[in-house]
Each structure stands twice: as C-alpha cells, then as structure tokens.
Design a protein around this motif. Sequence first.
Motif, PDB file in Angstrom:
ATOM      1  N   SER A   1      45.030 -27.443  13.181  1.00  0.00           N
ATOM      2  CA  SER A   1      46.266 -28.726  13.544  1.00  0.00           C
ATOM      3  C   SER A   1      45.639 -29.994  12.926  1.00  0.00           C
ATOM      4  O   SER A   1      44.476 -30.018  12.514  1.00  0.00           O
ATOM      5  CB  SER A   1      45.839 -29.014  15.370  1.00  0.00           C
ATOM      6  N   PHE A   2      46.559 -30.858  12.795  1.00  0.00           N
ATOM      7  CA  PHE A   2      46.397 -32.038  11.986  1.00  0.00           C
ATOM      8  C   PHE A   2      46.575 -33.268  13.014  1.00  0.00           C
ATOM      9  O   PHE A   2      47.896 -33.472  13.202  1.00  0.00           O
ATOM     10  CB  PHE A   2      47.098 -32.073  10.660  1.00  0.00           C
ATOM     11  N   PRO A   3      45.746 -33.978  13.323  1.00  0.00           N
ATOM     12  CA  PRO A   3      45.954 -35.122  14.469  1.00  0.00           C
ATOM     13  C   PRO A   3      46.391 -36.515  13.630  1.00  0.00           C
ATOM     14  O   PRO A   3      45.496 -36.675  12.518  1.00  0.00           O
ATOM     15  CB  PRO A   3      44.744 -35.275  15.163  1.00  0.00           C
ATOM     16  N   ASP A   4      47.047 -37.408  14.019  1.00  0.00           N
ATOM     17  CA  ASP A   4      47.195 -38.546  13.557  1.00  0.00           C
ATOM     18  C   ASP A   4      47.630 -38.525  12.170  1.00  0.00           C
ATOM     19  O   ASP A   4      47.179 -39.033  11.024  1.00  0.00           O
ATOM     20  CB  ASP A   4      45.963 -39.568  13.536  1.00  0.00           C
TER      21      ASP A   4
ATOM     22  N   GLU B   1      55.637 -38.957   7.035  1.00  0.00           N
ATOM     23  CA  GLU B   1      55.923 -38.480   5.678  1.00  0.00           C
ATOM     24  C   GLU B   1      55.012 -37.075   5.400  1.00  0.00           C
ATOM     25  O   GLU B   1      55.602 -36.373   4.624  1.00  0.00           O
ATOM     26  CB  GLU B   1      55.551 -39.458   4.667  1.00  0.00           C
ATOM     27  N   LEU B   2      53.873 -36.863   6.139  1.00  0.00           N
ATOM     28  CA  LEU B   2      53.136 -35.712   5.971  1.00  0.00           C
ATOM     29  C   LEU B   2      53.486 -34.608   6.983  1.00  0.00           C
ATOM     30  O   LEU B   2      52.948 -33.510   6.735  1.00  0.00           O
ATOM     31  CB  LEU B   2      51.610 -35.918   5.921  1.00  0.00           C
ATOM     32  N   LEU B   3      54.212 -34.947   7.966  1.00  0.00           N
ATOM     33  CA  LEU B   3      54.672 -33.820   8.786  1.00  0.00           C
ATOM     34  C   LEU B   3      55.030 -32.570   8.239  1.00  0.00           C
ATOM     35  O   LEU B   3      54.643 -31.332   8.645  1.00  0.00           O
ATOM     36  CB  LEU B   3      55.494 -34.441   9.888  1.00  0.00           C
ATOM     37  N   PRO B   4      56.290 -32.521   7.357  1.00  0.00           N
ATOM     38  CA  PRO B   4      56.671 -31.330   6.853  1.00  0.00           C
ATOM     39  C   PRO B   4      55.434 -30.617   5.936  1.00  0.00           C
ATOM     40  O   PRO B   4      55.640 -29.458   6.159  1.00  0.00           O
ATOM     41  CB  PRO B   4      57.611 -31.771   5.564  1.00  0.00           C
ATOM     42  N   LEU B   5      54.474 -31.183   5.501  1.00  0.00           N
ATOM     43  CA  LEU B   5      53.371 -30.566   4.868  1.00  0.00           C
ATOM     44  C   LEU B   5      52.493 -29.924   5.726  1.00  0.00           C
ATOM     45  O   LEU B   5      52.038 -28.788   5.563  1.00  0.00           O
ATOM     46  CB  LEU B   5      52.831 -31.467   4.010  1.00  0.00           C
ATOM     47  N   THR B   6      52.197 -30.646   6.594  1.00  0.00           N
ATOM     48  CA  THR B   6      51.263 -30.024   7.660  1.00  0.00           C
ATOM     49  C   THR B   6      51.947 -28.877   8.418  1.00  0.00           C
ATOM     50  O   THR B   6      51.249 -28.138   8.972  1.00  0.00           O
ATOM     51  CB  THR B   6      50.706 -31.279   8.623  1.00  0.00           C
ATOM     52  N   SER B   7      53.210 -28.989   8.914  1.00  0.00           N
ATOM     53  CA  SER B   7      53.946 -28.173   9.521  1.00  0.00           C
ATOM     54  C   SER B   7      53.887 -26.898   8.812  1.00  0.00           C
ATOM     55  O   SER B   7      53.543 -25.728   9.243  1.00  0.00           O
ATOM     56  CB  SER B   7      55.078 -28.478   9.909  1.00  0.00           C
TER      57      SER B   7
END
Length: 467
Positions: free
Chosen positions: A205-208, A212-218
């Motif tokens: 998981s990636f907090p905070d 713009e980075l949500l697609p990458l982290t997902s």
Amino acid sequence: MPIRGSLRFRLLATIGISTVLLSGATSLWMFRAVQSELTHTLDQRLTASARMVADMLAPRPQSADSQFADAVAGALPAVAPGTDGLACEIRLMSGGKALRTIARTVDSPRWNDIAPGFSTQTLSGERWRTYSLLLGNLRVTTADRVSVRSMLVRDLAFTALLPFSIAFLGVMAMIWFGVSHGLAPLERVRKIVAARSPGDDHPISFPDVPSELLPLTSTIEQLVSRTSAAVARERQFTDAAAHELRTPLAGVKLHLQVLRMAIDLQSSPLEVSTSLDLAQSDVGRMQHVLDQLLWLARVETSASSAGEDRCDARGTATRVLNELSSGDGKRDRVASHDTLIDRVEAAIPETLLAMALRNLLDNALRYSPAGSPVVLTLARCDRDTVSFSIEDNGPGMTDAQIAEAPRRFWRGHNDSEGSGLGLAIVAAIAQRVQGRLVLASRADRAGLCATLHVPCAHPPAKIETST
C-alpha cells in the motif's frame, strides 16, 4: 546534481530551456525596440540642436562677406564648447560649396561636402552621426560620436541583462526546488517498493499519494497482488508435483529391488516378469505426469504464432477420435454427434484444442464403467461460440467436487491412476482463448457432462431469405 536522462533532469532542462528561449526572445525584442527608440531620440536631439542654431541665425541678414560671418560668429557663444559629445559646425556656403567655417565646437571635425539630412561619416578614424540643415547661405551641421551611442546601447544592454540573469538564476533555483518537491511522492513510492524483501507476499500500500500517481500505485498494487498469487500457486504446484513424482519413483525403486532379489534368489520367470511390469507401470505413470506438467507449463507461458490461432472444429475433433487406440477398445466406446451445419473455424490453435479434447475423453473413458459409451457432441451455442460436449456414464461429481475439479493434482477418487492435471490443462486452455470449461452432472442418468466452449474465428454472416 541531476543525472542526465533522469526525470528531474528532463523537467529542469525542459523548463529551463523554455524559460531561456521565451524570456530571451522577449528581452531581445524589447532590447531592439528600446535601441531603435534610443537611436530615434538621439537623432531628434541632433535635429533639435540644428534647428535651435538655425533659429538663432534666422533674424540675421545673409551675405557672403566677412563682416556677416564675423557677426554670426559673435552671436553664437553657445556652440563654442562641445557638450555631451555633441559637435556643431556652421559654414558659409556659396553655390553649394563651403567657403569658410563660421563657428564650430572645439572637438568638431571639419565637414566639407555633406548632404543635407542624416548621414554617417568617418573622419580621422572616428564615426559620426550627422545632421545638416541649410539656411540660405549657411549650413548648420550637428553630430555626435557613434562610439558614444554604442556605449549607451551597451550600458542599456547590461542594465537589462543583469536583472534578467539574476532573475533566471532565481527561477532555475525555484524550478529545482519545485521539481524536487513535486517528485518527492514518486521517490517515496520507490523506497516503499525497494524496501520489500524478495519473499514478502503481503499486499503493498502507498499512503498519501497524489492523484496523479494513483494509476501508477494502483497498477503496482495489482501487480504485486497477482505476483504474490502466482508465487503461491507455483509453490503449491511445486509441492504437489514433487509429491506426485515421489510416489511412482518410490514404486519403481521398490519393484527394481524386488526384481534384483528375485534374480539373486533365482525366482520363477513369472515373479521377474511381474516386477518388471509393475516397474514399467510406475515409469509410465511418471512419464504421463511429466508430460502433463510440460503441457500445462506450455499452455500457461507460451504465445500462439501468427496464423496458428484458428483451426477447423470438426476436423480437429475427427483427428482426435482417429488417434484413439483401437486395440483396447477406446475408439469403439466413443460415439460422435455432429450438429454443425457447415465448416466452423474455432479461435484456438489446433494443438491446444486437440490436447483439451484428449484430456476430456481420457477422463470420461477412465471413470466410465468398462464397455459403457462416451458421447462427443459438436454444436453451435450461438453465432460466436462452438462447444465440444463429452458425456460419460461414470460416478459423476457433487457440486463441491465440480468446484475443485479444475484444481491441479486434484483427483476425485484416491485410487485413480490419473495425474490430476487433465482438467487443469483444459481449464488453462479455455482461459487462454477466452473460452469456458463447464462441468455439470447429467440430469437423466449418472455421469458427468464436460463442455468446452471456444470462440469462433469468423462468426458467419446472417443469411437473409426473401419470401
């Protein structure tokens, strides 16, 4: 120091170069405009100076005698010394020729032949910007040095360049800080991924995280989840495969030991032959398991070549039926029921379809009572799908067993000689070609119906009939 090729370097270079080009172009345009305006202003000063002197001479009567020249010279005390780099000369003219110099500034050169209006003259290695005005028999010439004008332009350029340079350095520093601050979340994501140990199969998981980075982290979270699931499946597969191969290997070892003892004790040929047959049976079982494992690995990892992603559904089924051994009566036990009207191409490589049908037929023949028939039915479910249904008269399965059947190394009956990989291979083949494997108990009698649904390569066009 940014590394060339890094995202930080690219952003800094792109923004910096854009700033330099746009600001430089704007500053150059403004500098050219100010330089032109400065030149125009200095020319106007020459014109105004010449007209001022002309206005002072206007009331004087104009003649060519020396008394008039002396009177003019005495009336012009203002042009005696040169000021602000401005030079002035008054000449007495006759017939377009200069007769004598009436008055001039001390640093003014002598201009003999000069046309009225503006011009640029070079005298004694010095370039002058001049303006001449004719007033009857008098010619008034004002001039200033080009070097003075150039010095003014340089001072102006330096005055404009110094603030621009300081502002550019400040902008670059702010850009560097902004880029570094903006890339900080990406660096945090990198550290979180780098901190994971190779054997860690927990969700990530990636907090905070910025939007713009949500697609990458997902995507990273989904990839880690799929990878963890794949590792868990492979671990289970390896454990099960080791167990399945250990049993026939132990049997082969035992039967070889019995065979050696029988030879040492000079036992009867029947005992020797029995040990050899049992060892050969275990070797055959182990070979079958290995073949199924290789097929499963090939289905899950390989990609079909261009031109091999379709086959003739009827032709492939017929070939599989013809390949069944007739010596043990398998071919005689299989009945085919073809409901296809015309040729249908299935969107699946022929080798994969043949392998799936072999495994389904092998399961049906193995679990059906001796002599009981097995029925293979080819049909069109709809315009886009062709189905291969295999019905047997075996013990069938419960709903719980049907849910577990496609799992690797699962066998419904512990005394079965199968490898437990047949249905797993068929399910993997169906998943690869976006098809489906459906297992269902037969409603009319005991047994199981296994149906493989495969997409059609070219759905037939609708046939319109006129009445």
